[in-house]
Scaffold this motif. Sequence first.
Motif, PDB file in Angstrom:
ATOM      1  N   GLU A 346       0.834  -1.206   0.000  1.00 30.58           N
ATOM      2  CA  GLU A 346       0.000   0.000   0.000  1.00 30.58           C
ATOM      3  C   GLU A 346       0.865   1.252   0.000  1.00 30.58           C
ATOM      4  O   GLU A 346       0.584   2.221  -0.702  1.00 30.58           O
ATOM      5  CB  GLU A 346      -0.929  -0.018   1.213  1.00 30.58           C
ATOM      6  CG  GLU A 346      -1.846   1.205   1.273  1.00 30.58           C
ATOM      7  CD  GLU A 346      -2.714   1.174   2.501  1.00 30.58           C
ATOM      8  OE1 GLU A 346      -3.544   2.085   2.675  1.00 30.58           O
ATOM      9  OE2 GLU A 346      -2.561   0.250   3.331  1.00 30.58           O
ATOM     10  N   ARG A 347       1.925   1.214   0.753  1.00 34.21           N
ATOM     11  CA  ARG A 347       2.796   2.390   0.815  1.00 34.21           C
ATOM     12  C   ARG A 347       3.547   2.594  -0.491  1.00 34.21           C
ATOM     13  O   ARG A 347       3.765   3.711  -0.931  1.00 34.21           O
ATOM     14  CB  ARG A 347       3.782   2.224   1.974  1.00 34.21           C
ATOM     15  CG  ARG A 347       4.604   3.469   2.222  1.00 34.21           C
ATOM     16  CD  ARG A 347       5.361   3.384   3.529  1.00 34.21           C
ATOM     17  NE  ARG A 347       6.243   2.218   3.600  1.00 34.21           N
ATOM     18  CZ  ARG A 347       6.025   1.139   4.308  1.00 34.21           C
ATOM     19  NH1 ARG A 347       4.916   1.012   5.041  1.00 34.21           N
ATOM     20  NH2 ARG A 347       6.887   0.118   4.324  1.00 34.21           N
ATOM     21  N   GLY A 350       0.796   3.176  -3.556  1.00 35.34           N
ATOM     22  CA  GLY A 350      -0.085   4.324  -3.368  1.00 35.34           C
ATOM     23  C   GLY A 350       0.310   5.511  -4.201  1.00 35.34           C
ATOM     24  O   GLY A 350      -0.529   6.328  -4.581  1.00 35.34           O
ATOM     25  N   ASN A 351       1.561   5.616  -4.544  1.00 36.72           N
ATOM     26  CA  ASN A 351       2.057   6.738  -5.330  1.00 36.72           C
ATOM     27  C   ASN A 351       2.428   6.332  -6.749  1.00 36.72           C
ATOM     28  O   ASN A 351       3.137   7.087  -7.433  1.00 36.72           O
ATOM     29  CB  ASN A 351       3.277   7.352  -4.628  1.00 36.72           C
ATOM     30  CG  ASN A 351       2.922   7.936  -3.263  1.00 36.72           C
ATOM     31  OD1 ASN A 351       1.831   8.485  -3.099  1.00 36.72           O
ATOM     32  ND2 ASN A 351       3.840   7.781  -2.308  1.00 36.72           N
ATOM     33  N   SER A 352       2.004   5.159  -7.219  1.00 37.38           N
ATOM     34  CA  SER A 352       2.374   4.665  -8.568  1.00 37.38           C
ATOM     35  C   SER A 352       1.150   4.685  -9.494  1.00 37.38           C
ATOM     36  O   SER A 352      -0.001   4.626  -9.038  1.00 37.38           O
ATOM     37  CB  SER A 352       2.940   3.258  -8.463  1.00 37.38           C
ATOM     38  OG  SER A 352       4.063   3.231  -7.626  1.00 37.38           O
ATOM     39  N   GLU A 353       1.472   4.791 -10.800  1.00 34.99           N
ATOM     40  CA  GLU A 353       0.402   4.693 -11.782  1.00 34.99           C
ATOM     41  C   GLU A 353      -0.004   3.207 -11.949  1.00 34.99           C
ATOM     42  O   GLU A 353       0.838   2.328 -11.917  1.00 34.99           O
ATOM     43  CB  GLU A 353       0.865   5.263 -13.118  1.00 34.99           C
ATOM     44  CG  GLU A 353       1.152   6.759 -13.070  1.00 34.99           C
ATOM     45  CD  GLU A 353       1.577   7.271 -14.423  1.00 34.99           C
ATOM     46  OE1 GLU A 353       1.668   6.464 -15.360  1.00 34.99           O
ATOM     47  OE2 GLU A 353       1.827   8.503 -14.530  1.00 34.99           O
ATOM     48  N   GLN A 371     -10.613   8.501 -10.907  1.00 31.61           N
ATOM     49  CA  GLN A 371     -10.204   9.771 -11.492  1.00 31.61           C
ATOM     50  C   GLN A 371     -11.406  10.483 -12.099  1.00 31.61           C
ATOM     51  O   GLN A 371     -11.530  11.707 -12.034  1.00 31.61           O
ATOM     52  CB  GLN A 371      -9.143   9.528 -12.563  1.00 31.61           C
ATOM     53  CG  GLN A 371      -7.848   8.928 -12.051  1.00 31.61           C
ATOM     54  CD  GLN A 371      -7.121   9.917 -11.145  1.00 31.61           C
ATOM     55  OE1 GLN A 371      -7.282  11.125 -11.314  1.00 31.61           O
ATOM     56  NE2 GLN A 371      -6.381   9.395 -10.173  1.00 31.61           N
TER      57      GLN A 371
END
Length: 381
Positions: A346-347, A350-353, A371
Amino acid sequence: MPWNDNAGGGGGGPWGSGGNGGGNRNNPWGQNGGGGGGRDGQEPPDLDELVGKLQDGLRGMFGGGGGGRSGGKGGSGGGIFGAILVALVIGFGVIIWPGRAVYQVQPEQVGVVMRFGEYVRTAPPGLNLKLPWPIETVELPNVTETRTISIGANNIGESQMLTRDENIVDIAFEVQWRVDTANIADFVFNVRNQEEAVRAVAESAMREVVGTSDLVPIITTARAEVSQRTREVMQQTLDEYEAGIQILQVNLERSQAPQSVIDAFRDVDSAAQDAERARLNATAHANRVIPEARGEAAQITQSAQAYRDSVIAEAQGEADRFVAIYDEYALSPEVTRRRMYLETMERILGNSELIILDQEGNAVPYLPLDQLGRNRGQGGQ
Protein backbone atom coordinates in the motif's frame (compact mmCIF):
# COMPACT_ATOMS: atom_id res chain seq x y z
CA MET A 1 69.16 136.83 79.22
CA PRO A 2 72.85 136.56 78.29
CA TRP A 3 75.03 133.90 79.82
CA ASN A 4 77.34 136.44 81.51
CA ASP A 5 75.73 138.38 84.33
CA ASN A 6 77.46 141.75 84.90
CA ALA A 7 76.04 141.98 88.35
CA GLY A 8 78.25 139.17 89.45
CA GLY A 9 81.38 140.93 88.22
CA GLY A 10 82.60 137.88 86.30
CA GLY A 11 81.85 135.73 83.25
CA GLY A 12 79.59 133.14 84.91
CA GLY A 13 77.07 130.89 83.25
CA PRO A 14 73.33 130.66 83.82
CA TRP A 15 73.99 129.09 87.20
CA GLY A 16 75.85 132.17 88.51
CA SER A 17 79.45 133.30 88.67
CA GLY A 18 82.34 131.82 90.53
CA GLY A 19 84.43 134.96 90.49
CA ASN A 20 86.39 136.30 93.50
CA GLY A 21 85.87 133.08 95.37
CA GLY A 22 82.29 134.03 96.18
CA GLY A 23 80.95 130.66 95.01
CA ASN A 24 77.27 130.36 94.03
CA ARG A 25 75.82 127.28 95.69
CA ASN A 26 72.91 127.28 93.27
CA ASN A 27 75.25 126.04 90.54
CA PRO A 28 74.64 122.30 90.27
CA TRP A 29 78.07 121.73 88.79
CA GLY A 30 79.79 123.04 91.87
CA GLN A 31 82.55 125.66 92.03
CA ASN A 32 86.23 125.61 92.75
CA GLY A 33 87.27 127.58 95.80
CA GLY A 34 89.95 129.46 93.87
CA GLY A 35 89.51 132.76 92.05
CA GLY A 36 89.34 133.43 88.40
CA GLY A 37 86.22 134.53 86.64
CA GLY A 38 84.20 133.10 83.76
CA ARG A 39 84.66 129.61 82.34
CA ASP A 40 88.37 129.53 82.95
CA GLY A 41 87.67 129.19 86.66
CA GLN A 42 85.33 126.09 86.31
CA GLU A 43 86.36 122.45 86.68
CA PRO A 44 84.52 119.23 85.64
CA PRO A 45 81.68 118.23 88.01
CA ASP A 46 82.44 115.84 90.81
CA LEU A 47 80.60 112.47 90.37
CA ASP A 48 80.34 111.86 94.11
CA GLU A 49 78.77 115.25 94.55
CA LEU A 50 76.21 114.58 91.80
CA VAL A 51 75.21 111.27 93.38
CA GLY A 52 74.88 112.95 96.71
CA LYS A 53 72.66 115.67 95.28
CA LEU A 54 70.46 113.02 93.66
CA GLN A 55 70.09 111.19 96.98
CA ASP A 56 69.30 114.44 98.78
CA GLY A 57 66.64 115.23 96.22
CA LEU A 58 64.97 111.85 96.63
CA ARG A 59 65.01 112.19 100.41
CA GLY A 60 63.53 115.66 100.11
CA MET A 61 60.67 114.45 97.91
CA PHE A 62 59.79 111.49 100.09
CA GLY A 63 60.06 113.32 103.41
CA GLY A 64 63.75 112.92 104.20
CA GLY A 65 66.20 115.57 105.39
CA GLY A 66 67.23 118.27 102.96
CA GLY A 67 70.76 118.98 104.21
CA GLY A 68 72.84 116.65 102.17
CA ARG A 69 76.42 117.21 101.25
CA SER A 70 75.76 120.56 99.71
CA GLY A 71 74.48 122.00 102.93
CA GLY A 72 72.17 124.98 103.18
CA LYS A 73 70.25 125.39 99.96
CA GLY A 74 71.63 122.35 98.22
CA GLY A 75 68.33 120.48 98.76
CA SER A 76 66.61 122.49 96.03
CA GLY A 77 69.05 121.22 93.36
CA GLY A 78 68.62 117.65 94.56
CA GLY A 79 64.82 118.07 94.45
CA ILE A 80 64.98 119.01 90.79
CA PHE A 81 66.94 115.87 89.92
CA GLY A 82 64.62 113.74 92.04
CA ALA A 83 61.56 115.16 90.34
CA ILE A 84 63.06 114.44 86.95
CA LEU A 85 63.86 110.85 87.97
CA VAL A 86 60.40 110.21 89.38
CA ALA A 87 58.81 111.69 86.25
CA LEU A 88 60.86 109.34 84.11
CA VAL A 89 59.82 106.35 86.23
CA ILE A 90 56.14 107.35 86.12
CA GLY A 91 56.31 107.98 82.37
CA PHE A 92 57.90 104.62 81.81
CA GLY A 93 55.24 102.90 83.94
CA VAL A 94 52.28 104.72 82.42
CA ILE A 95 53.27 105.23 78.78
CA ILE A 96 56.19 103.03 77.78
CA TRP A 97 55.44 99.91 79.85
CA PRO A 98 51.96 99.16 78.41
CA GLY A 99 53.24 99.58 74.86
CA ARG A 100 56.02 97.11 75.57
CA ALA A 101 53.94 94.65 77.61
CA VAL A 102 50.77 94.39 75.48
CA TYR A 103 50.89 93.07 71.93
CA GLN A 104 48.38 91.77 69.41
CA VAL A 105 48.58 88.52 67.44
CA GLN A 106 46.67 88.56 64.14
CA PRO A 107 44.36 85.65 63.20
CA GLU A 108 46.86 84.30 60.66
CA GLN A 109 49.76 84.52 63.15
CA VAL A 110 51.06 82.72 66.23
CA GLY A 111 53.09 84.52 68.88
CA VAL A 112 56.39 82.92 69.89
CA VAL A 113 57.44 84.47 73.22
CA MET A 114 61.12 84.43 74.19
CA ARG A 115 62.58 85.37 77.56
CA PHE A 116 66.13 86.57 77.19
CA GLY A 117 66.18 84.78 73.82
CA GLU A 118 64.88 81.44 75.14
CA TYR A 119 61.52 80.07 74.04
CA VAL A 120 58.97 80.04 76.88
CA ARG A 121 55.46 79.82 75.37
CA THR A 122 53.22 80.24 72.34
CA ALA A 123 50.59 82.98 72.26
CA PRO A 124 47.24 82.53 70.47
CA PRO A 125 45.64 85.21 68.23
CA GLY A 126 44.33 88.29 70.04
CA LEU A 127 45.71 90.62 72.72
CA ASN A 128 48.42 89.11 74.92
CA LEU A 129 50.71 90.24 77.73
CA LYS A 130 54.44 89.87 78.15
CA LEU A 131 57.26 91.32 80.12
CA PRO A 132 58.68 94.43 78.41
CA TRP A 133 61.81 94.47 76.31
CA PRO A 134 64.53 93.41 76.84
CA ILE A 135 63.16 90.75 79.17
CA GLU A 136 60.70 89.18 76.75
CA THR A 137 60.40 89.51 72.98
CA VAL A 138 57.85 88.13 70.51
CA GLU A 139 58.13 86.67 67.01
CA LEU A 140 54.92 86.65 64.93
CA PRO A 141 55.28 84.16 62.05
CA ASN A 142 52.41 83.65 59.61
CA VAL A 143 51.17 80.06 59.99
CA THR A 144 48.18 80.00 57.59
CA GLU A 145 49.82 81.29 54.40
CA THR A 146 50.60 78.67 51.74
CA ARG A 147 54.02 79.55 50.38
CA THR A 148 55.27 78.50 46.97
CA ILE A 149 58.77 77.91 45.64
CA SER A 150 59.46 77.30 41.94
CA ILE A 151 62.56 75.29 41.01
CA GLY A 152 64.03 74.75 37.58
CA ALA A 153 61.75 77.09 35.67
CA ASN A 154 64.50 79.47 34.57
CA ASN A 155 67.67 77.79 35.81
CA ILE A 156 69.21 75.05 33.64
CA GLY A 157 71.52 73.98 36.45
CA GLU A 158 68.53 73.26 38.69
CA SER A 159 66.35 71.64 36.02
CA GLN A 160 68.72 69.09 34.43
CA MET A 161 69.08 65.86 36.42
CA LEU A 162 70.59 62.42 35.80
CA THR A 163 68.31 59.38 35.79
CA ARG A 164 69.07 55.81 36.80
CA ASP A 165 69.51 54.70 33.18
CA GLU A 166 72.13 57.45 32.70
CA ASN A 167 69.94 59.85 30.74
CA ILE A 168 69.42 63.55 31.39
CA VAL A 169 65.92 64.82 32.11
CA ASP A 170 64.79 68.44 32.20
CA ILE A 171 62.46 68.97 35.18
CA ALA A 172 60.73 72.07 36.55
CA PHE A 173 58.53 71.74 39.62
CA GLU A 174 56.75 73.76 42.28
CA VAL A 175 56.72 73.16 46.04
CA GLN A 176 53.87 74.36 48.27
CA TRP A 177 54.59 74.56 52.00
CA ARG A 178 53.59 76.31 55.20
CA VAL A 179 54.55 76.55 58.85
CA ASP A 180 53.82 73.52 61.01
CA THR A 181 51.86 75.00 63.93
CA ALA A 182 52.58 71.96 66.08
CA ASN A 183 56.33 72.74 65.87
CA ILE A 184 56.29 76.54 65.64
CA ALA A 185 59.30 76.91 67.97
CA ASP A 186 61.39 74.72 65.64
CA PHE A 187 60.44 76.96 62.71
CA VAL A 188 61.60 80.09 64.55
CA PHE A 189 64.79 78.80 66.17
CA ASN A 190 66.20 75.85 64.19
CA VAL A 191 66.38 77.29 60.66
CA ARG A 192 67.72 80.74 59.86
CA ASN A 193 66.39 81.08 56.29
CA GLN A 194 63.39 78.79 55.91
CA GLU A 195 62.73 79.49 52.21
CA GLU A 196 66.30 78.71 51.18
CA ALA A 197 66.21 75.57 53.32
CA VAL A 198 63.04 74.38 51.57
CA ARG A 199 64.57 75.14 48.17
CA ALA A 200 67.76 73.20 48.93
CA VAL A 201 65.88 70.22 50.37
CA ALA A 202 63.46 70.20 47.41
CA GLU A 203 66.23 70.12 44.82
CA SER A 204 68.10 67.41 46.73
CA ALA A 205 64.97 65.27 47.13
CA MET A 206 64.04 65.57 43.45
CA ARG A 207 67.55 64.57 42.37
CA GLU A 208 67.37 61.54 44.68
CA VAL A 209 64.02 60.42 43.25
CA VAL A 210 65.09 61.00 39.64
CA GLY A 211 68.38 59.20 40.25
CA THR A 212 66.45 56.06 41.22
CA SER A 213 64.03 56.18 38.25
CA ASP A 214 64.30 55.62 34.49
CA LEU A 215 63.81 58.40 31.98
CA VAL A 216 60.79 57.12 30.05
CA PRO A 217 58.49 56.65 33.09
CA ILE A 218 59.49 60.08 34.42
CA ILE A 219 58.38 61.85 31.24
CA THR A 220 55.34 59.64 30.54
CA THR A 221 53.41 57.63 33.11
CA ALA A 222 55.24 58.09 36.45
CA ARG A 223 54.91 61.87 36.90
CA ALA A 224 52.46 61.57 39.80
CA GLU A 225 54.62 58.95 41.48
CA VAL A 226 57.72 61.18 41.19
CA SER A 227 55.83 64.09 42.79
CA GLN A 228 54.57 61.95 45.67
CA ARG A 229 57.96 60.38 46.38
CA THR A 230 59.64 63.79 46.31
CA ARG A 231 57.15 65.20 48.83
CA GLU A 232 57.72 62.25 51.16
CA VAL A 233 61.53 62.58 50.98
CA MET A 234 61.32 66.33 51.59
CA GLN A 235 59.06 65.94 54.62
CA GLN A 236 61.28 63.24 56.10
CA THR A 237 64.39 65.38 55.66
CA LEU A 238 62.80 68.51 57.16
CA ASP A 239 61.51 66.48 60.10
CA GLU A 240 65.04 65.24 60.73
CA TYR A 241 66.22 68.87 60.64
CA GLU A 242 63.38 69.79 63.07
CA ALA A 243 62.56 72.72 60.78
CA GLY A 244 58.90 73.08 61.73
CA ILE A 245 57.86 73.06 58.05
CA GLN A 246 55.01 71.09 56.46
CA ILE A 247 55.23 70.19 52.76
CA LEU A 248 51.75 70.32 51.23
CA GLN A 249 52.34 69.34 47.60
CA VAL A 250 54.95 68.96 44.87
CA ASN A 251 53.72 69.70 41.32
CA LEU A 252 55.71 68.74 38.22
CA GLU A 253 55.39 71.63 35.76
CA ARG A 254 57.78 70.23 33.15
CA SER A 255 59.23 66.77 32.67
CA GLN A 256 60.95 66.16 29.35
CA ALA A 257 64.19 65.25 27.69
CA PRO A 258 66.81 67.98 27.09
CA GLN A 259 66.12 70.38 24.24
CA SER A 260 68.90 68.95 22.06
CA VAL A 261 67.22 65.52 21.87
CA ILE A 262 63.62 66.52 22.46
CA ASP A 263 62.53 65.72 18.88
CA ALA A 264 63.83 62.16 19.07
CA PHE A 265 62.14 61.60 22.41
CA ARG A 266 58.91 63.02 21.07
CA ASP A 267 59.07 60.48 18.26
CA VAL A 268 59.64 57.74 20.81
CA ASP A 269 56.78 59.06 22.89
CA SER A 270 54.51 59.17 19.84
CA ALA A 271 55.45 55.59 18.94
CA ALA A 272 54.71 54.51 22.49
CA GLN A 273 51.34 56.24 22.34
CA ASP A 274 50.59 54.60 18.98
CA ALA A 275 51.49 51.21 20.43
CA GLU A 276 49.28 51.86 23.42
CA ARG A 277 46.45 52.96 21.12
CA ALA A 278 46.86 49.80 18.99
CA ARG A 279 46.85 47.65 22.11
CA LEU A 280 43.65 49.30 23.33
CA ASN A 281 42.02 48.83 19.92
CA ALA A 282 43.04 45.17 19.87
CA THR A 283 41.65 44.72 23.36
CA ALA A 284 38.38 46.35 22.32
CA HIS A 285 38.15 44.14 19.22
CA ALA A 286 38.88 41.04 21.31
CA ASN A 287 36.24 42.07 23.84
CA ARG A 288 33.72 42.37 21.00
CA VAL A 289 34.65 39.26 18.95
CA ILE A 290 35.22 36.79 21.76
CA PRO A 291 31.66 37.10 23.20
CA GLU A 292 30.21 36.72 19.68
CA ALA A 293 32.30 33.59 19.06
CA ARG A 294 31.32 32.20 22.43
CA GLY A 295 27.65 32.85 21.63
CA GLU A 296 27.90 31.11 18.26
CA ALA A 297 29.73 28.18 19.85
CA ALA A 298 27.03 27.87 22.48
CA GLN A 299 24.33 27.99 19.78
CA ILE A 300 26.03 25.26 17.71
CA THR A 301 26.50 23.14 20.81
CA GLN A 302 22.87 23.48 21.78
CA SER A 303 21.74 22.66 18.19
CA ALA A 304 23.94 19.56 18.15
CA GLN A 305 22.58 18.48 21.49
CA ALA A 306 19.01 18.96 20.25
CA TYR A 307 19.72 16.98 17.06
CA ARG A 308 21.34 14.24 19.08
CA ASP A 309 18.37 14.06 21.41
CA SER A 310 15.91 13.97 18.49
CA VAL A 311 17.83 11.22 16.67
CA ILE A 312 18.13 9.19 19.83
CA ALA A 313 14.44 9.63 20.57
CA GLU A 314 13.48 8.68 17.01
CA ALA A 315 15.73 5.64 17.06
CA GLN A 316 14.37 4.66 20.41
CA GLY A 317 10.85 5.00 19.07
CA GLU A 318 11.64 2.88 16.02
CA ALA A 319 13.25 0.29 18.21
CA ASP A 320 10.25 0.24 20.51
CA ARG A 321 7.89 -0.07 17.53
CA PHE A 322 9.96 -2.92 16.07
CA VAL A 323 9.94 -4.69 19.40
CA ALA A 324 6.17 -4.30 19.59
CA ILE A 325 5.73 -5.67 16.05
CA TYR A 326 8.03 -8.55 16.84
CA ASP A 327 6.00 -9.40 19.89
CA GLU A 328 2.84 -9.48 17.78
CA TYR A 329 4.64 -11.46 15.10
CA ALA A 330 5.70 -14.00 17.68
CA LEU A 331 2.08 -14.52 18.67
CA SER A 332 0.75 -15.00 15.07
CA PRO A 333 3.46 -15.00 12.44
CA GLU A 334 1.22 -15.57 9.37
CA VAL A 335 -1.19 -12.78 10.13
CA THR A 336 1.56 -10.40 10.95
CA ARG A 337 3.49 -11.32 7.83
CA ARG A 338 0.45 -10.70 5.60
CA ARG A 339 -0.35 -7.43 7.32
CA MET A 340 3.19 -6.21 6.87
CA TYR A 341 3.11 -7.21 3.23
CA LEU A 342 -0.14 -5.40 2.59
CA GLU A 343 1.02 -2.26 4.41
CA THR A 344 4.23 -2.27 2.44
CA MET A 345 2.46 -2.70 -0.90
CA GLU A 346 0.00 0.00 0.00
CA ARG A 347 2.80 2.39 0.82
CA ILE A 348 4.64 1.57 -2.42
CA LEU A 349 1.73 1.41 -4.86
CA GLY A 350 -0.08 4.32 -3.37
CA ASN A 351 2.06 6.74 -5.33
CA SER A 352 2.37 4.66 -8.57
CA GLU A 353 0.40 4.69 -11.78
CA LEU A 354 -1.85 1.63 -12.31
CA ILE A 355 -0.99 -0.55 -15.33
CA ILE A 356 -2.86 -3.85 -15.93
CA LEU A 357 -1.15 -6.57 -17.91
CA ASP A 358 -2.81 -9.64 -19.34
CA GLN A 359 -1.34 -13.10 -19.31
CA GLU A 360 0.62 -12.37 -22.43
CA GLY A 361 2.15 -9.22 -20.99
CA ASN A 362 0.09 -6.78 -22.97
CA ALA A 363 -1.23 -3.66 -21.34
CA VAL A 364 -4.94 -3.74 -20.80
CA PRO A 365 -6.72 -0.42 -20.95
CA TYR A 366 -8.98 0.31 -18.02
CA LEU A 367 -11.30 3.04 -17.02
CA PRO A 368 -10.00 4.95 -13.94
CA LEU A 369 -13.28 5.42 -12.24
CA ASP A 370 -11.75 7.15 -9.25
CA GLN A 371 -10.20 9.77 -11.49
CA LEU A 372 -13.50 10.33 -13.32
CA GLY A 373 -15.29 10.87 -10.06
CA ARG A 374 -12.64 13.35 -8.93
CA ASN A 375 -12.79 15.27 -12.23
CA ARG A 376 -16.58 15.40 -12.11
CA GLY A 377 -16.46 16.80 -8.64
CA GLN A 378 -13.98 19.54 -9.67
CA GLY A 379 -16.14 20.50 -12.71
CA GLY A 380 -19.21 20.86 -10.53
CA GLN A 381 -17.46 23.33 -8.37
